[in-house]
Write a protein that holds these residues in place. Structure first.
Motif, PDB file in Angstrom:
ATOM      1  N   ASN A 104      -2.335   4.109   8.949  1.00 31.62           N
ATOM      2  CA  ASN A 104      -3.538   3.978   8.112  1.00 31.62           C
ATOM      3  C   ASN A 104      -3.195   3.998   6.627  1.00 31.62           C
ATOM      4  O   ASN A 104      -3.792   3.271   5.826  1.00 31.62           O
ATOM      5  N   LEU A 105      -2.214   4.845   6.266  1.00 32.18           N
ATOM      6  CA  LEU A 105      -1.793   4.900   4.871  1.00 32.18           C
ATOM      7  C   LEU A 105      -1.185   3.576   4.437  1.00 32.18           C
ATOM      8  O   LEU A 105      -1.410   3.105   3.313  1.00 32.18           O
ATOM      9  N   PHE A 106      -0.416   2.951   5.334  1.00 32.76           N
ATOM     10  CA  PHE A 106       0.174   1.643   5.030  1.00 32.76           C
ATOM     11  C   PHE A 106      -0.919   0.601   4.821  1.00 32.76           C
ATOM     12  O   PHE A 106      -0.865  -0.201   3.876  1.00 32.76           O
ATOM     13  N   LEU A 107      -1.940   0.627   5.698  1.00 28.65           N
ATOM     14  CA  LEU A 107      -3.041  -0.328   5.560  1.00 28.65           C
ATOM     15  C   LEU A 107      -3.819  -0.081   4.270  1.00 28.65           C
ATOM     16  O   LEU A 107      -4.189  -1.030   3.560  1.00 28.65           O
ATOM     17  N   ILE A 108      -4.046   1.198   3.951  1.00 27.62           N
ATOM     18  CA  ILE A 108      -4.777   1.529   2.722  1.00 27.62           C
ATOM     19  C   ILE A 108      -3.975   1.089   1.498  1.00 27.62           C
ATOM     20  O   ILE A 108      -4.523   0.546   0.534  1.00 27.62           O
ATOM     21  N   THR A 109      -2.660   1.314   1.546  1.00 26.12           N
ATOM     22  CA  THR A 109      -1.809   0.901   0.425  1.00 26.12           C
ATOM     23  C   THR A 109      -1.822  -0.611   0.259  1.00 26.12           C
ATOM     24  O   THR A 109      -1.879  -1.126  -0.866  1.00 26.12           O
ATOM     25  N   GLU A 110      -1.764  -1.332   1.394  1.00 22.03           N
ATOM     26  CA  GLU A 110      -1.836  -2.792   1.329  1.00 22.03           C
ATOM     27  C   GLU A 110      -3.155  -3.245   0.724  1.00 22.03           C
ATOM     28  O   GLU A 110      -3.183  -4.149  -0.124  1.00 22.03           O
ATOM     29  N   GLU A 111      -4.249  -2.646   1.166  1.00 21.38           N
ATOM     30  CA  GLU A 111      -5.561  -3.013   0.630  1.00 21.38           C
ATOM     31  C   GLU A 111      -5.648  -2.694  -0.862  1.00 21.38           C
ATOM     32  O   GLU A 111      -6.178  -3.490  -1.645  1.00 21.38           O
ATOM     33  N   ARG A 112      -5.093  -1.554  -1.259  1.00 18.73           N
ATOM     34  CA  ARG A 112      -5.125  -1.184  -2.675  1.00 18.73           C
ATOM     35  C   ARG A 112      -4.299  -2.162  -3.502  1.00 18.73           C
ATOM     36  O   ARG A 112      -4.733  -2.601  -4.568  1.00 18.73           O
ATOM     37  N   ASN A 113      -3.112  -2.505  -3.016  1.00 18.30           N
ATOM     38  CA  ASN A 113      -2.268  -3.460  -3.747  1.00 18.30           C
ATOM     39  C   ASN A 113      -2.923  -4.830  -3.812  1.00 18.30           C
ATOM     40  O   ASN A 113      -2.833  -5.526  -4.827  1.00 18.30           O
ATOM     41  N   ARG A 114      -3.581  -5.231  -2.712  1.00 15.98           N
ATOM     42  CA  ARG A 114      -4.262  -6.528  -2.703  1.00 15.98           C
ATOM     43  C   ARG A 114      -5.415  -6.519  -3.707  1.00 15.98           C
ATOM     44  O   ARG A 114      -5.605  -7.482  -4.465  1.00 15.98           O
TER      45      ARG A 114
END
Length: 453
Positions: A104-114
């Motif tokens: 979930n942290l990886f997905l959140i980080t991806e969404e934040r970077n996007r």
């Protein structure tokens, strides 16, 4: 906490052992038997305590330590214990939870970077406020426009970031009402005045909880200038076309009313009609040229152009006019002038327009000089005159379509008001720049052309 559990467990075994010893004292056993029983009980207690520690306390300590590290953000570790089945299940559950948190942290980080990449690539400014009206996000466009940095705006009030009361009131109203504020145009100093279209939308959480607002700032300064120029252009074209047509119609009507019977008057009127017709044709030709230059679909087919030949042909073209006005027309061209990639016909038109203007606005006895100066990667051409000059307030507008410093004199000289605008478009289409400097002693129009395509 784990040390306390270990101490309490060992203490419990010690207390049980003490109770057992007291009970043994109440029995009338022999000393040897009593020591044997006590010694056996002691070792049994130690063994039981060791087994409890190994099978329960140590795994719990390992699980607790790993859980604390996970809580601190270390999610890439696995708990590996050897203990009771329940502890194994607990460790597996914590490991599974850590893997899910890591995912979930990886997905959140991806969404934040996007989201950050989208904000950074936007051409419009973005400002977000929290529920208390303090700035929580500004994208690089706003930072660039208003020359601010993150440490100056994070957590502060909007009015301290962008000094504009109207903008602050729009955000406050949207935050209070939690309703969008759309299509508001404000003029903001950046530090020069610029016009922005502001659109503000509320941020709502679960159960419509107020979380803040986000505003989009679109710079429409150039768009409004273009709209104004388009309106002025339409009005100017109508005026410029109507003036010669009105003159032609007036003289034709006069001729039809009887002036044709008077040869001298008729001839004079026909000459005026012919002159106005030529002026009208020139105006239409210039409009068509300007339209073609502004159409970006037209690609220049560049060839090596000898600027020396272009300038010399232009000088020959205007030698007669210069002599008639007693104006000294000179050129200064180096012998090793390199060729310039471009359209010879269009570049010739630029030189013709500039020399024509210089001769028109230079008084008899004056001078007009054309100087060429090759540089490392470009060539500079300067057309200087000793004419009447251009007032400072008019310098920034001389390249606008139909703009004339002296409208009456320009029309009298047959100008359409499009020559400099056409020249500017031609130079910029070649990747160059054109500018003007002026004083009461005369004006100098300078344009540069790159030496490489």
């Amino acid at each position: 906490m784990l040390t306390g559990i270990r101490q309490r467990t060992l203490g419990s075994y010690a207390i049980l052992f003490g109770i057992y010893v007291l009970l043994m004292l109440f029995h009338n056993w022999g000393l040897v038997n009593l020591l044997t029983v006590l010694l056996g009980s002691f070792w049994a207690t130690v063994l039981l305590a060791w087994l409890t520690t190994r099978r329960l306390i140590t795994p719990v300590e390992q699980i607790t330590s790993a859980a604390q590290e996970m809580a601190g953000g270390v999610l890439d570790m696995e708990i590996r214990v050897q203990g009771e089945q329940e502890l194994d299940d607990l460790a597996w559950s914590i490991n599974y939870m850590a893997r899910q948190l890591r995912k979930n942290l990886f997905l959140i980080t991806e969404e934040r970077n996007r989201a950050r990449a989208i904000l950074n690539s936007m051409a419009d400014g973005v400002i977000a406020l929290d529920e208390n009206g303090r700035v929580i996000l500004i994208n690089p466009v706003v930072e660039s426009i208003f020359n601010i940095k993150e440490e100056h705006w994070i957590g502060t009030e909007l009015i301290k970031v962008i000094r504009n009361h109207e903008l602050e009131q729009l955000f406050i109203r949207a935050l209070q009402d939690m309703q969008p504020m759309l299509n508001n145009e404000l003029q903001i100093l950046t530090p020069e005045p610029r016009l922005f279209r502001v659109q503000i939308s509320p941020l709502k959480g679960v159960k419509h909880k107020k979380m803040g607002v986000v505003g989009l700032l679109t710079d429409v300064t150039e768009r409004r200038k273009l709209d104004q120029m388009r309106t002025e252009f339409a009005a100017n074209v109508s005026h410029e076309l109507r003036t010669p047509l009105t003159s032609i119609n007036g003289f034709v009507e006069t001729l039809l009313d009887g002036a044709m019977e008077q040869p001298e008057i008729a001839r004079n009127f026909l000459e005026i009609i012919h002159s106005e017709g030529k002026r009208l044709a020139n105006l239409i030709d210039d409009l068509l040229k300007l339209s073609r230059l502004e159409d970006r679909r037209n690609i220049l087919h560049k060839q090596p152009v000898n600027l020396a030949d272009v300038i010399q042909k232009t000088v020959k073209m205007f030698e007669g006019l210069a002599q008639d006005k007693n104006i000294e027309l000179t050129i200064a061209i180096p012998e090793d002038l390199p060729s310039v990639p471009g359209d010879a016909g269009l570049l010739s038109q630029v030189v013709v327009n500039l020399v024509d203007n210089a001769l028109k606005y230079t008084l008899p006895g004056g001078k007009v000089n054309i100087a060429v100066n090759p540089q490392h990667d470009h060539v500079t051409v300067a057309v200087a005159d000793t004419g009447i000059g251009i007032p400072p307030e008019n310098l920034s507008r001389v390249f606008e379509r139909f703009y004339r410093v002296d409208k009456a004199r320009s029309r009298e000289m047959g100008g359409t008001g499009l020559g400099l605008s056409i020249s500017k478009h031609i130079v910029e289409a070649h990747g160059g720049k054109i500018k003007v400097t002026s004083s009461p002693a005369g004006s100098t129009f300078t344009f540069t052309l790159p030496l490489e395509v």
